[in-house]
Design a protein around this motif. Structure first.
Motif, PDB file in Angstrom:
ATOM      1  N   LEU A  69      59.438 -32.223 -89.229  1.00  0.00           N
ATOM      2  CA  LEU A  69      58.658 -32.675 -88.079  1.00  0.00           C
ATOM      3  C   LEU A  69      59.583 -33.502 -87.198  1.00  0.00           C
ATOM      4  CD1 LEU A  69      55.578 -33.858 -90.173  1.00  0.00           C
ATOM      5  CD2 LEU A  69      55.829 -31.658 -88.992  1.00  0.00           C
ATOM      6  N   ASP A  70      59.725 -33.116 -85.924  1.00  0.00           N
ATOM      7  CA  ASP A  70      60.748 -33.713 -85.064  1.00  0.00           C
ATOM      8  C   ASP A  70      60.164 -33.980 -83.684  1.00  0.00           C
ATOM      9  OD1 ASP A  70      63.020 -34.256 -83.458  1.00  0.00           O
ATOM     10  OD2 ASP A  70      64.285 -33.072 -84.798  1.00  0.00           O
ATOM     11  N   THR A  71      60.190 -35.235 -83.246  1.00  0.00           N
ATOM     12  CA  THR A  71      59.600 -35.583 -81.953  1.00  0.00           C
ATOM     13  C   THR A  71      60.411 -35.052 -80.776  1.00  0.00           C
ATOM     14  OG1 THR A  71      60.726 -37.739 -81.913  1.00  0.00           O
ATOM     15  CG2 THR A  71      58.531 -37.661 -82.898  1.00  0.00           C
ATOM     16  N   ILE A  77      51.742 -34.151 -78.286  1.00  0.00           N
ATOM     17  CA  ILE A  77      50.361 -34.249 -77.841  1.00  0.00           C
ATOM     18  C   ILE A  77      50.103 -35.597 -77.190  1.00  0.00           C
ATOM     19  CG2 ILE A  77      47.945 -34.212 -78.596  1.00  0.00           C
ATOM     20  CD1 ILE A  77      48.832 -32.437 -80.901  1.00  0.00           C
ATOM     21  N   HIS A  78      50.635 -36.639 -77.803  1.00  0.00           N
ATOM     22  CA  HIS A  78      50.468 -37.994 -77.269  1.00  0.00           C
ATOM     23  C   HIS A  78      51.672 -38.823 -77.656  1.00  0.00           C
ATOM     24  CE1 HIS A  78      48.626 -41.764 -76.048  1.00  0.00           C
ATOM     25  NE2 HIS A  78      48.925 -42.255 -77.236  1.00  0.00           N
ATOM     26  N   ASP A  79      52.153 -39.629 -76.734  1.00  0.00           N
ATOM     27  CA  ASP A  79      53.309 -40.491 -76.964  1.00  0.00           C
ATOM     28  C   ASP A  79      52.951 -41.889 -76.493  1.00  0.00           C
ATOM     29  OD1 ASP A  79      55.728 -41.751 -77.222  1.00  0.00           O
ATOM     30  OD2 ASP A  79      56.882 -40.251 -76.122  1.00  0.00           O
ATOM     31  N   TYR A  91      60.837 -56.936 -83.508  1.00  0.00           N
ATOM     32  CA  TYR A  91      60.862 -55.488 -83.760  1.00  0.00           C
ATOM     33  C   TYR A  91      60.069 -54.764 -82.676  1.00  0.00           C
ATOM     34  CZ  TYR A  91      63.060 -55.931 -88.335  1.00  0.00           C
ATOM     35  OH  TYR A  91      63.951 -56.177 -89.341  1.00  0.00           O
ATOM     36  N   ARG A  92      60.369 -53.485 -82.508  1.00  0.00           N
ATOM     37  CA  ARG A  92      59.686 -52.638 -81.542  1.00  0.00           C
ATOM     38  C   ARG A  92      58.864 -51.573 -82.275  1.00  0.00           C
ATOM     39  NH1 ARG A  92      59.222 -54.837 -76.965  1.00  0.00           N
ATOM     40  NH2 ARG A  92      59.138 -52.826 -75.880  1.00  0.00           N
ATOM     41  N   HIS A  93      57.982 -50.898 -81.530  1.00  0.00           N
ATOM     42  CA  HIS A  93      57.094 -49.920 -82.140  1.00  0.00           C
ATOM     43  C   HIS A  93      56.885 -48.748 -81.181  1.00  0.00           C
ATOM     44  CE1 HIS A  93      53.726 -48.512 -84.669  1.00  0.00           C
ATOM     45  NE2 HIS A  93      53.179 -48.149 -83.522  1.00  0.00           N
ATOM     46  N   ARG A  94      56.786 -47.553 -81.764  1.00  0.00           N
ATOM     47  CA  ARG A  94      56.461 -46.348 -80.997  1.00  0.00           C
ATOM     48  C   ARG A  94      55.774 -45.360 -81.925  1.00  0.00           C
ATOM     49  NH1 ARG A  94      60.398 -41.572 -78.930  1.00  0.00           N
ATOM     50  NH2 ARG A  94      59.005 -40.570 -77.426  1.00  0.00           N
ATOM     51  N   GLN A  95      54.839 -44.592 -81.359  1.00  0.00           N
ATOM     52  CA  GLN A  95      54.094 -43.621 -82.154  1.00  0.00           C
ATOM     53  C   GLN A  95      53.891 -42.345 -81.345  1.00  0.00           C
ATOM     54  OE1 GLN A  95      50.780 -45.012 -84.649  1.00  0.00           O
ATOM     55  NE2 GLN A  95      49.514 -43.644 -83.432  1.00  0.00           N
ATOM     56  N   VAL A  96      54.072 -41.188 -82.010  1.00  0.00           N
ATOM     57  CA  VAL A  96      53.980 -39.893 -81.338  1.00  0.00           C
ATOM     58  C   VAL A  96      53.112 -38.954 -82.169  1.00  0.00           C
ATOM     59  CG1 VAL A  96      55.268 -37.926 -80.423  1.00  0.00           C
ATOM     60  CG2 VAL A  96      56.277 -40.214 -80.347  1.00  0.00           C
ATOM     61  N   ALA A  97      52.179 -38.269 -81.513  1.00  0.00           N
ATOM     62  CA  ALA A  97      51.397 -37.206 -82.151  1.00  0.00           C
ATOM     63  C   ALA A  97      51.972 -35.873 -81.701  1.00  0.00           C
ATOM     64  CB  ALA A  97      49.931 -37.308 -81.755  1.00  0.00           C
ATOM     65  N   ILE A  98      52.225 -34.972 -82.653  1.00  0.00           N
ATOM     66  CA  ILE A  98      52.890 -33.711 -82.337  1.00  0.00           C
ATOM     67  C   ILE A  98      52.192 -32.530 -83.000  1.00  0.00           C
ATOM     68  CG2 ILE A  98      55.175 -34.767 -82.051  1.00  0.00           C
ATOM     69  CD1 ILE A  98      55.870 -33.722 -84.863  1.00  0.00           C
ATOM     70  N   LYS A  99      52.420 -31.340 -82.449  1.00  0.00           N
ATOM     71  CA  LYS A  99      52.173 -30.074 -83.124  1.00  0.00           C
ATOM     72  C   LYS A  99      53.514 -29.400 -83.311  1.00  0.00           C
ATOM     73  CE  LYS A  99      47.478 -28.422 -82.398  1.00  0.00           C
ATOM     74  NZ  LYS A  99      46.676 -27.292 -81.855  1.00  0.00           N
ATOM     75  N   VAL A 109      51.177 -37.243 -87.006  1.00  0.00           N
ATOM     76  CA  VAL A 109      51.363 -38.496 -86.280  1.00  0.00           C
ATOM     77  C   VAL A 109      52.533 -39.216 -86.934  1.00  0.00           C
ATOM     78  CG1 VAL A 109      50.397 -40.750 -85.741  1.00  0.00           C
ATOM     79  CG2 VAL A 109      48.970 -38.710 -85.550  1.00  0.00           C
ATOM     80  N   LEU A 110      53.570 -39.499 -86.148  1.00  0.00           N
ATOM     81  CA  LEU A 110      54.780 -40.156 -86.637  1.00  0.00           C
ATOM     82  C   LEU A 110      54.961 -41.466 -85.891  1.00  0.00           C
ATOM     83  CD1 LEU A 110      57.213 -37.088 -86.637  1.00  0.00           C
ATOM     84  CD2 LEU A 110      55.633 -37.809 -88.445  1.00  0.00           C
ATOM     85  N   GLY A 111      55.230 -42.531 -86.623  1.00  0.00           N
ATOM     86  CA  GLY A 111      55.450 -43.833 -86.008  1.00  0.00           C
ATOM     87  C   GLY A 111      56.697 -44.491 -86.553  1.00  0.00           C
ATOM     88  N   ALA A 112      57.193 -45.480 -85.846  1.00  0.00           N
ATOM     89  CA  ALA A 112      58.371 -46.232 -86.293  1.00  0.00           C
ATOM     90  C   ALA A 112      58.280 -47.664 -85.807  1.00  0.00           C
ATOM     91  CB  ALA A 112      59.650 -45.589 -85.787  1.00  0.00           C
ATOM     92  N   ASP A 113      58.687 -48.579 -86.657  1.00  0.00           N
ATOM     93  CA  ASP A 113      58.953 -49.968 -86.304  1.00  0.00           C
ATOM     94  C   ASP A 113      60.442 -50.189 -86.504  1.00  0.00           C
ATOM     95  OD1 ASP A 113      56.206 -50.570 -85.961  1.00  0.00           O
ATOM     96  OD2 ASP A 113      56.530 -52.572 -86.797  1.00  0.00           O
ATOM     97  N   TRP A 114      61.135 -50.737 -85.506  1.00  0.00           N
ATOM     98  CA  TRP A 114      62.569 -50.946 -85.644  1.00  0.00           C
ATOM     99  C   TRP A 114      62.987 -52.245 -84.983  1.00  0.00           C
ATOM    100  CZ3 TRP A 114      60.341 -47.959 -81.981  1.00  0.00           C
ATOM    101  CH2 TRP A 114      60.766 -48.106 -80.648  1.00  0.00           C
TER     102      TRP A 114
END
Length: 321
Positions: A69-71, A77-79, A91-99, A109-114
């Motif tokens: 699964l790769d953004t 679908i949603h970023d 820290y920062r945050h981002r979340q992406v919904a994908i097909k 749904v993939l998210g990251a905190d960095w």
């Protein structure tokens, strides 16, 4: 004598989520899915990578095949807009919904905190679904899973032998519902969606145990009536269910326990599920040697007195307070 509650026939997607909800998580990241062994242990493992902007997750299955699964490749679908992390200062945050590209049956749904300025210091999390007719009344989910992964969740966790610590953070996941007689929509309807909630855990290093709760959930829900007609989509509201992560031994820093659920406004007849997690391999600081993070996955199922059935899975991450 009270009459027995009405029986709600399980739907195919309920079966998949139900299996994942009762699965014992796998480690090497923390992964909980509907692909399980004869002893109910999750087969899948998920490995997340992050470059400061985009995320990639590789899920390895029992037969060594992989799902990637790769953004940057899959259809977005949603970023969400990048914003400060809700659980860790700096820290920062981002979340992406994908097909998944080239497929209409894998949603994630993939998210990251960095850490700001250091994308090598990250935690990746999320969930994935393999489904026919996604978000329609005839949706059929074949596979579902959730995970938490990152460099500090690989290797040997820090396990203090004395003291205690409180960890607070966030959780996210997916659920399905089979509606009984005492709900806002007709009996026999189906509902499904995503949720976000708070996570609080208490580690007692003296006793060698950890437990906690997931609560204050907000859901985004679709629903269809028994005739197969959509009732609504993207309905957002808060719920008062409290998921208890039952106290369990810490062991070597990777742990598994049971879950249960309660509600002040609903009559929960029964509930069960599994959760698991592990401590970070990094301390809070040079002067505080406790693990700075605890994270993992959870699942559960509840039956209410009116016959309603809810099944859910999710992942959580929580920082030491």
């Amino acid at each position: 004598m009270q009459p027995p509650p009405p029986v709600v026939v399980p739907t195919p997607e309920g079966n998949a989520v139900r299996t994942a909800a009762k699965a014992i998580p796998n480690f090497g990241s923390v992964t909980q899915s509907s692909n399980v062994s004869s002893t109910n242990v999750t087969f899948d493992t998920a490995r997340a990578s992050f470059d400061g902007t985009n995320g990639r997750v590789t899920i390895t299955h029992q037969d060594s095949s992989t799902t990637t699964l790769d953004t940057t490749v899959d259809s977005v679908i949603h970023d969400s807009t990048e914003f400060p992390s809700l659980i860790r200062s700096g820290y920062r945050h981002r979340q992406v919904a994908i097909k998944k590209a080239g497929s209409d049956d894998i949603y994630a749904v993939l998210g990251a905190d960095w850490k700001s300025g250091d994308p090598t210091d990250y935690v990746g999390y999320g969930f994935w679904l393999k489904a026919d007719n996604f978000r329609t009344p005839s949706m059929n989910i074949h596979e579902v899973g959730t995970f938490l992964d990152g460099p500090e969740l690989r290797g040997n966790p820090i396990v203090p032998v004395s003291g205690s610590a409180t960890y607070r953070g966030k959780s996210q996941g997916y659920y399905i519902a089979e509606v009984g007689s005492n709900q806002e929509i007709p009996q026999g309807s189906r509902a499904w969606g995503e949720f976000e909630a708070d996570a609080t855990l208490q580690a007692d290093f003296d006793a060698g145990t950890i437990g906690g709760s997931i609560n204050n959930a907000t859901v985004i829900e679709d629903a269809a009536n028994p005739e197969g007609q959509m009732l609504y989509m993207n309905n957002s509201y808060s719920v008062d269910y409290v998921l208890t992560l039952e106290t369990t031994p810490i062991g070597t820093g990777q742990f598994v326990g049971d879950t249960s659920m309660s509600s002040p406004s609903r009559q929960v007849a029964s509930s069960s599920g599994k959760w698991g997690g592990q401590f970070s391999n990094r301390p809070v600081s040079a002067t505080d040697g406790d693990p700075r993070l605890v994270g993992g996955t959870f699942g559960g199922g509840i039956t209410e007195a009116d016959g309603s059935r809810f099944d859910y899975i999710g992942a959580f991450g929580a920082a030491k307070q």
